[in-house]
Design a protein around this motif. Structure first.
Motif, PDB file in Angstrom:
ATOM      1  N   HIS A  18     -14.072   2.786   9.745  1.00  0.00           N
ATOM      2  CA  HIS A  18     -12.739   2.566   9.809  1.00  0.00           C
ATOM      3  C   HIS A  18     -12.052   2.899   9.096  1.00  0.00           C
ATOM      4  N   VAL A  19     -11.925   4.848   9.175  1.00  0.00           N
ATOM      5  CA  VAL A  19     -10.646   5.188   8.566  1.00  0.00           C
ATOM      6  C   VAL A  19      -9.446   4.924   8.301  1.00  0.00           C
ATOM      7  N   LEU A  20      -8.639   5.007   9.782  1.00  0.00           N
ATOM      8  CA  LEU A  20      -6.860   3.990   9.394  1.00  0.00           C
ATOM      9  C   LEU A  20      -7.289   2.876   9.771  1.00  0.00           C
ATOM     10  N   ARG A  21      -6.491   2.008   8.972  1.00  0.00           N
ATOM     11  CA  ARG A  21      -6.499   0.838   9.306  1.00  0.00           C
ATOM     12  C   ARG A  21      -5.047   0.183   9.778  1.00  0.00           C
ATOM     13  N   ASP A  22      -4.456  -0.010  10.991  1.00  0.00           N
ATOM     14  CA  ASP A  22      -2.903  -0.657  11.568  1.00  0.00           C
ATOM     15  C   ASP A  22      -1.774   0.162  10.759  1.00  0.00           C
ATOM     16  N   VAL A  23      -2.596   1.865  10.645  1.00  0.00           N
ATOM     17  CA  VAL A  23      -1.381   2.816   9.848  1.00  0.00           C
ATOM     18  C   VAL A  23       0.152   2.574  10.378  1.00  0.00           C
ATOM     19  N   ARG A  24       1.637   2.299  10.103  1.00  0.00           N
ATOM     20  CA  ARG A  24       2.812   2.037  10.751  1.00  0.00           C
ATOM     21  C   ARG A  24       3.511   3.157   9.722  1.00  0.00           C
ATOM     22  N   LEU A  25       4.416   4.160  10.524  1.00  0.00           N
ATOM     23  CA  LEU A  25       4.711   4.996   9.629  1.00  0.00           C
ATOM     24  C   LEU A  25       5.958   5.850  10.422  1.00  0.00           C
ATOM     25  N   GLU A  26       6.854   5.750   9.876  1.00  0.00           N
ATOM     26  CA  GLU A  26       8.177   6.582  10.691  1.00  0.00           C
ATOM     27  C   GLU A  26       8.432   8.172  10.091  1.00  0.00           C
ATOM     28  N   VAL A  27       8.806   9.092  10.523  1.00  0.00           N
ATOM     29  CA  VAL A  27       9.538   9.591   9.986  1.00  0.00           C
ATOM     30  C   VAL A  27      11.679   9.684  11.198  1.00  0.00           C
TER      31      VAL A  27
END
Ligand code: ATP
Ligand code: MG
Length: 241
Positions: A18-27
């Protein structure tokens, strides 16, 4: 600021890992955002997931208000996402001009492409002088410029840059960061920047995120991150003890 790119609860696996966990980001539109994190924290995977080079298990990626997580990479490029891949890979056997045209591979408007080629030659005079030179024979700094210019040939609104300064001499590192700031200022293109040198990246970014083992551990404005003791200790090489 209008949100241009939004990742919400993105999960990515490599097999059972599981490499990315619930990633949240904005640009935001026209913003420079820095994505920081130690080795193997998932930075390149995040970039590849945005480009559609790695599949996500769950979550959404919205670009300009439209979900793109199920779209192909060329479709995402057409929508306005471009990339400068890790270690600024260019096509070494192709000439400078051929590399630039390769950046426009998703476009059908020949006149517009010709116009943009001219625009890139004006913006990067060094590349214009070397238009028929094989890209593999350019200096490191020139290859970097070419990688930027090639990304711009798709008329992106966002460029994802994965360690654009990797392996460059310190003098060139500053130059490349200045160039990123200039592209952002003059062309209004938003930048999501992965960079090992946190302090330098935050000097041109307005905000940043820190990934730790696949999770966003810290986020904030560039100033907040520069002052954060956790960041100073982990990434800026300063002991807070
Ligand atoms: N194709 C793949 N198959 C299996 N595991 C992978 C694959 N690509 C990356 N990984 C693993 O996923 C984790 C995150 O890798 P990633 O390349 O996203 O890290 P990174 O933050 O970019 O690291 P670096 O700073 O070293 O470039 C690592 O443990 C890596 O070994
Ligand atoms: Mg990486």
């Amino acid at each position: 600021m209008t949100t241009l790119l939004r990742l919400a609860d993105v999960n990515v696996y490599y097999g059972a890992f599981h490499v990315l966990r619930d990633v949240r980001l904005e640009v935001g539109a026209g913003e420079i955002v820095s994505l920081l994190g130690g080795n193997a924290s998932g930075k390149s995977t995040t970039m590849k997931t945005i480009l559609g080079l790695t599949r996500l298990r769950s979550g959404t990626i919205t670009f300009d208000g439209v979900p793109v997580e199920h779209r192909s990479t060329p479709a995402r490029v057409r929508a306005g996402i471009a990339s400068v891949p890790e270690a600024r890979r260019v096509f070494p056997q192709l000439t400078v001009d051929e590399n630039l045209l390769a950046g426009a591979y998703t476009r059908k408007d020949r006149a517009g492409v010709a116009e943009d080629l001219e625009r890139m030659r004006e913006h990067f005079p060094r590349l214009a002088e070397r238009r028929r030179q094989e890209a593999g024979t350019l200096s490191g700094g020139e290859q970097q410029m070419l990688a930027f210019a090639r990304a711009l040939m798709s008329r992106p609104r966002l460029i994802c840059m994965d360690e654009p300064t990797m392996g460059l001499a310190p003098r060139l590192v500053d130059q490349v960061l200045d160039e990123i700031a200039r592209l952002n200022r003059e062309l209004g293109v938003a930048v999501l920047l992965v960079e090992q040198q946190a302090e330098l990246a935050l000097s041109i970014a307005s905000r940043g995120y820190v990934l730790a083992t696949g999770e966003i551990a810290v986020q904030g404005t560039a100033d907040e991150l520069l002052r954060d003791p956790r960041i100073q200790e982990a990434y800026l090489g300063r002991s807070t003890a």
